[in-house]
Design a protein around this motif. Sequence first.
Motif, PDB file in Angstrom:
ATOM      1  N   ASP A  44       0.785  -0.873   0.182  1.00  0.00           N
ATOM      2  CA  ASP A  44       0.800   0.038  -0.058  1.00  0.00           C
ATOM      3  C   ASP A  44       1.040   1.118   0.191  1.00  0.00           C
ATOM      4  O   ASP A  44       2.519   1.463   0.416  1.00  0.00           O
ATOM      5  CB  ASP A  44      -0.854   0.734   1.057  1.00  0.00           C
ATOM      6  CG  ASP A  44      -1.976  -0.619   0.743  1.00  0.00           C
ATOM      7  OD1 ASP A  44      -3.072  -1.281   0.203  1.00  0.00           O
ATOM      8  OD2 ASP A  44      -2.512  -1.714   2.155  1.00  0.00           O
ATOM      9  N   LYS A  81     -10.150  -7.718  -3.337  1.00  0.00           N
ATOM     10  CA  LYS A  81      -9.744  -6.988  -1.587  1.00  0.00           C
ATOM     11  C   LYS A  81      -9.138  -5.590  -1.895  1.00  0.00           C
ATOM     12  O   LYS A  81     -10.935  -5.059  -1.496  1.00  0.00           O
ATOM     13  CB  LYS A  81      -8.160  -7.568  -1.499  1.00  0.00           C
ATOM     14  CG  LYS A  81      -8.064  -5.816   0.335  1.00  0.00           C
ATOM     15  CD  LYS A  81      -6.814  -6.586   0.655  1.00  0.00           C
ATOM     16  CE  LYS A  81      -6.537  -5.877   1.791  1.00  0.00           C
ATOM     17  NZ  LYS A  81      -6.745  -4.546   1.827  1.00  0.00           N
ATOM     18  N   ARG A  84     -13.034  -5.337  -2.782  1.00  0.00           N
ATOM     19  CA  ARG A  84     -14.166  -4.870  -1.246  1.00  0.00           C
ATOM     20  C   ARG A  84     -14.138  -3.628  -1.092  1.00  0.00           C
ATOM     21  O   ARG A  84     -15.180  -3.130   0.020  1.00  0.00           O
ATOM     22  CB  ARG A  84     -13.495  -6.239  -0.596  1.00  0.00           C
ATOM     23  CG  ARG A  84     -14.614  -7.562  -0.885  1.00  0.00           C
ATOM     24  CD  ARG A  84     -14.218  -8.737  -0.106  1.00  0.00           C
ATOM     25  NE  ARG A  84     -13.179  -9.043   0.393  1.00  0.00           N
ATOM     26  CZ  ARG A  84     -12.082  -9.114   0.017  1.00  0.00           C
ATOM     27  NH1 ARG A  84     -12.345  -9.625  -1.218  1.00  0.00           N
ATOM     28  NH2 ARG A  84     -10.491  -9.573   0.883  1.00  0.00           N
ATOM     29  N   ASP A  85     -13.183  -3.470  -0.704  1.00  0.00           N
ATOM     30  CA  ASP A  85     -12.469  -1.984   0.734  1.00  0.00           C
ATOM     31  C   ASP A  85     -13.069  -0.912  -0.309  1.00  0.00           C
ATOM     32  O   ASP A  85     -13.184  -0.266   0.531  1.00  0.00           O
ATOM     33  CB  ASP A  85     -10.808  -2.437   0.046  1.00  0.00           C
ATOM     34  CG  ASP A  85     -10.189  -2.783   0.943  1.00  0.00           C
ATOM     35  OD1 ASP A  85     -10.601  -4.104   2.109  1.00  0.00           O
ATOM     36  OD2 ASP A  85      -8.682  -3.150   1.172  1.00  0.00           O
ATOM     37  N   ASN A  86     -13.392  -1.309  -2.124  1.00  0.00           N
ATOM     38  CA  ASN A  86     -13.702   0.565  -2.251  1.00  0.00           C
ATOM     39  C   ASN A  86     -14.992   0.126  -2.262  1.00  0.00           C
ATOM     40  O   ASN A  86     -16.011   1.246  -2.884  1.00  0.00           O
ATOM     41  CB  ASN A  86     -13.088   0.541  -3.628  1.00  0.00           C
ATOM     42  CG  ASN A  86     -11.755   1.569  -3.194  1.00  0.00           C
ATOM     43  OD1 ASN A  86     -11.656   2.259  -2.772  1.00  0.00           O
ATOM     44  ND2 ASN A  86     -10.617   0.230  -3.578  1.00  0.00           N
ATOM     45  N   ASN A  87     -15.346  -0.594  -1.525  1.00  0.00           N
ATOM     46  CA  ASN A  87     -17.825  -0.671  -2.017  1.00  0.00           C
ATOM     47  C   ASN A  87     -18.085  -1.130  -3.819  1.00  0.00           C
ATOM     48  O   ASN A  87     -18.969  -0.046  -3.677  1.00  0.00           O
ATOM     49  CB  ASN A  87     -17.869   0.073  -1.462  1.00  0.00           C
ATOM     50  CG  ASN A  87     -18.118  -0.618   0.369  1.00  0.00           C
ATOM     51  OD1 ASN A  87     -18.392  -1.165   0.433  1.00  0.00           O
ATOM     52  ND2 ASN A  87     -17.684   0.469   0.732  1.00  0.00           N
TER      53      ASN A  87
END
Length: 123
Positions: A44, A81, A84-87
């Motif tokens: 990241d 991921k 998911r993390d950003n919807n």
Amino acid sequence: MRGYYIVGNSKFGQSIFLRITHAVEESKKTFPFTTGQNQYYFLDYDDFCKQVVAAISQNKVNGIINICSGKPEKLSDRVEKFIRDNNYDIKLEYGSLPDRPYDSKAVWGNDKKISEILKNEKD
């Protein structure tokens, strides 16, 4: 220093993550994808910055320092991921794009030096 697979939700560049973001902005519900089995050391952006600061703020460890996570991860896992993390409401179409024959199946840097730097920073 050598950075390995830096991930940020930037509006610049040509990464798979940016391309997925653009597809979502264009209201697409699916995204063409490979098998996603190649493995990389994703890092990241915030962690990348912390490692760079740690590396340049010391003088005990020298030479080529790989800025990396030290944790191999399948491309498919990291992309799922990210979604998911950003919807994001988008699904990957696995196998709709061929795996490129010239891509390495696993690419990462040796994290020994950056791990030593980070350990010394805590001591």
